[in-house]
Design a protein around this motif. Structure first.
Motif, mmCIF file in Angstrom:
data_model
loop_
_atom_site.group_PDB
_atom_site.id
_atom_site.type_symbol
_atom_site.label_atom_id
_atom_site.label_comp_id
_atom_site.label_asym_id
_atom_site.label_seq_id
_atom_site.Cartn_x
_atom_site.Cartn_y
_atom_site.Cartn_z
ATOM 1 N N ARG A 36 46.571 22.187 33.429
ATOM 2 C CA ARG A 36 46.777 22.770 34.713
ATOM 3 C C ARG A 36 47.650 24.070 34.669
ATOM 4 O O ARG A 36 48.161 24.426 35.701
ATOM 5 C CB ARG A 36 47.664 21.833 35.878
ATOM 6 C CG ARG A 36 46.889 20.507 36.057
ATOM 7 C CD ARG A 36 47.206 19.904 36.925
ATOM 8 N NE ARG A 36 46.530 18.574 37.274
ATOM 9 C CZ ARG A 36 46.980 17.465 38.209
ATOM 10 N NH1 ARG A 36 48.229 17.711 38.485
ATOM 11 N NH2 ARG A 36 46.297 16.682 38.248
ATOM 12 N N PRO A 39 44.701 30.313 33.548
ATOM 13 C CA PRO A 39 44.778 31.463 34.593
ATOM 14 C C PRO A 39 43.519 31.246 35.530
ATOM 15 O O PRO A 39 42.351 30.564 35.285
ATOM 16 C CB PRO A 39 44.856 32.433 33.815
ATOM 17 C CG PRO A 39 44.159 32.364 32.445
ATOM 18 C CD PRO A 39 44.481 30.814 32.188
ATOM 19 N N LYS A 40 43.554 32.227 36.803
ATOM 20 C CA LYS A 40 42.423 32.316 37.433
ATOM 21 C C LYS A 40 41.259 32.856 36.753
ATOM 22 O O LYS A 40 41.384 33.648 35.943
ATOM 23 C CB LYS A 40 42.623 32.920 38.785
ATOM 24 C CG LYS A 40 43.937 32.270 39.281
ATOM 25 C CD LYS A 40 43.286 31.257 40.359
ATOM 26 C CE LYS A 40 44.544 30.650 41.532
ATOM 27 N NZ LYS A 40 44.228 29.381 41.501
ATOM 28 N N GLY A 41 39.997 32.438 37.047
ATOM 29 C CA GLY A 41 38.985 33.229 36.419
ATOM 30 C C GLY A 41 38.134 32.497 35.312
ATOM 31 O O GLY A 41 37.389 32.735 34.744
ATOM 32 N N ALA A 43 37.142 28.569 33.875
ATOM 33 C CA ALA A 43 36.954 27.214 34.655
ATOM 34 C C ALA A 43 36.198 26.160 33.477
ATOM 35 O O ALA A 43 35.413 26.705 32.506
ATOM 36 C CB ALA A 43 35.900 27.196 35.799
ATOM 37 N N GLN A 47 33.841 22.161 36.274
ATOM 38 C CA GLN A 47 34.315 22.662 37.516
ATOM 39 C C GLN A 47 33.135 23.735 38.069
ATOM 40 O O GLN A 47 32.949 23.997 39.045
ATOM 41 C CB GLN A 47 35.530 23.534 37.198
ATOM 42 C CG GLN A 47 36.758 22.666 37.106
ATOM 43 C CD GLN A 47 38.078 23.358 36.658
ATOM 44 O OE1 GLN A 47 38.004 24.385 35.772
ATOM 45 N NE2 GLN A 47 39.186 22.785 36.999
ATOM 46 N N ARG A 79 34.431 31.728 31.437
ATOM 47 C CA ARG A 79 34.696 32.875 32.401
ATOM 48 C C ARG A 79 33.743 32.599 33.666
ATOM 49 O O ARG A 79 32.670 32.686 33.387
ATOM 50 C CB ARG A 79 34.426 34.172 31.875
ATOM 51 C CG ARG A 79 35.372 34.597 30.962
ATOM 52 C CD ARG A 79 35.215 36.040 30.356
ATOM 53 N NE ARG A 79 34.854 37.146 31.287
ATOM 54 C CZ ARG A 79 34.354 38.187 30.981
ATOM 55 N NH1 ARG A 79 34.679 38.367 29.809
ATOM 56 N NH2 ARG A 79 34.444 39.219 32.114
ATOM 57 N N THR A 80 34.430 32.615 35.009
ATOM 58 C CA THR A 80 33.487 32.404 36.048
ATOM 59 C C THR A 80 32.662 33.495 36.534
ATOM 60 O O THR A 80 31.613 33.300 36.845
ATOM 61 C CB THR A 80 34.664 31.905 37.306
ATOM 62 O OG1 THR A 80 35.607 32.716 37.368
ATOM 63 C CG2 THR A 80 35.260 30.572 37.073
ATOM 64 N N ASP A 81 33.117 34.816 36.021
ATOM 65 C CA ASP A 81 32.283 35.834 36.376
ATOM 66 C C ASP A 81 31.241 36.122 35.638
ATOM 67 O O ASP A 81 30.227 36.733 36.107
ATOM 68 C CB ASP A 81 33.291 37.119 36.528
ATOM 69 C CG ASP A 81 33.775 37.463 34.960
ATOM 70 O OD1 ASP A 81 33.680 36.448 34.191
ATOM 71 O OD2 ASP A 81 34.089 38.619 34.575
#
Length: 144
Positions: A36, A39-41, A43, A47, A79-81
């Motif tokens: 938890r 960092p953002k970005g 997953a 997810q 990386r989500t991007d």
């Protein structure tokens, strides 16, 4: 009589310094974060799947480590991007899945179709499994 405490704190996961390695110096070059605390970005596969995406051949960007009892558990982050949308199943794939589902619902002994999977441990429906083989042979000869 005492009142129930309404100010109970939510249990927070333990922050372990041994798993905090954002540069990846201690874990083979792979950035490592606590449970938890990613960092953002970034997953996990689950997810991304919940968003209708897939990692799409990108390398693992980081990992999350946590302790479950005496074992150390790991989840890889992507990386989500760079994630791609999931491809929808083709009509042929859906037809093959339906055919396999129907095949698992038909008893090979009596040929009846059931609304549930035939138990693999028996290899036949429960009616055929509970009926002695001699009685089944009689029923087959009478039906013919």
């Amino acid at each position: 009589m005492s009142q129930a405490r309404s100010d109970r704190r939510e249990v927070q996961p333990v922050y372990r310094v041994e798993f905090d390695d954002p540069e990846g110096e201690r874990h083979g070059g792979l950035p490592t974060f606590n449970f938890r605390h990613a960092p953002k970005g970034l997953a996990t596969r689950r997810q991304l799947a919940a968003e209708g995406k897939t990692p799409g051949r990108q390398p693992i960007a980081a990992q999350i480590l946590w302790r479950r009892g005496s074992r150390v558990r790991c989840a890889y982050l992507y990386r989500t991007d760079l994630a791609r949308p999931k491809r929808p199943a083709t009509d042929a794939q859906l037809a093959a899945l339906l055919k396999a589902h129907v095949a698992q619902c038909i008893c090979p002994t009596c040929g009846r179709e059931f609304g549930y999977y035939i138990p693999r441990r028996f290899g036949e429906c429960t009616d055929c499994h509970n009926t002695p083989a001699a009685e089944r042979a009689e029923a087959w000869t009478e039906a013919a």
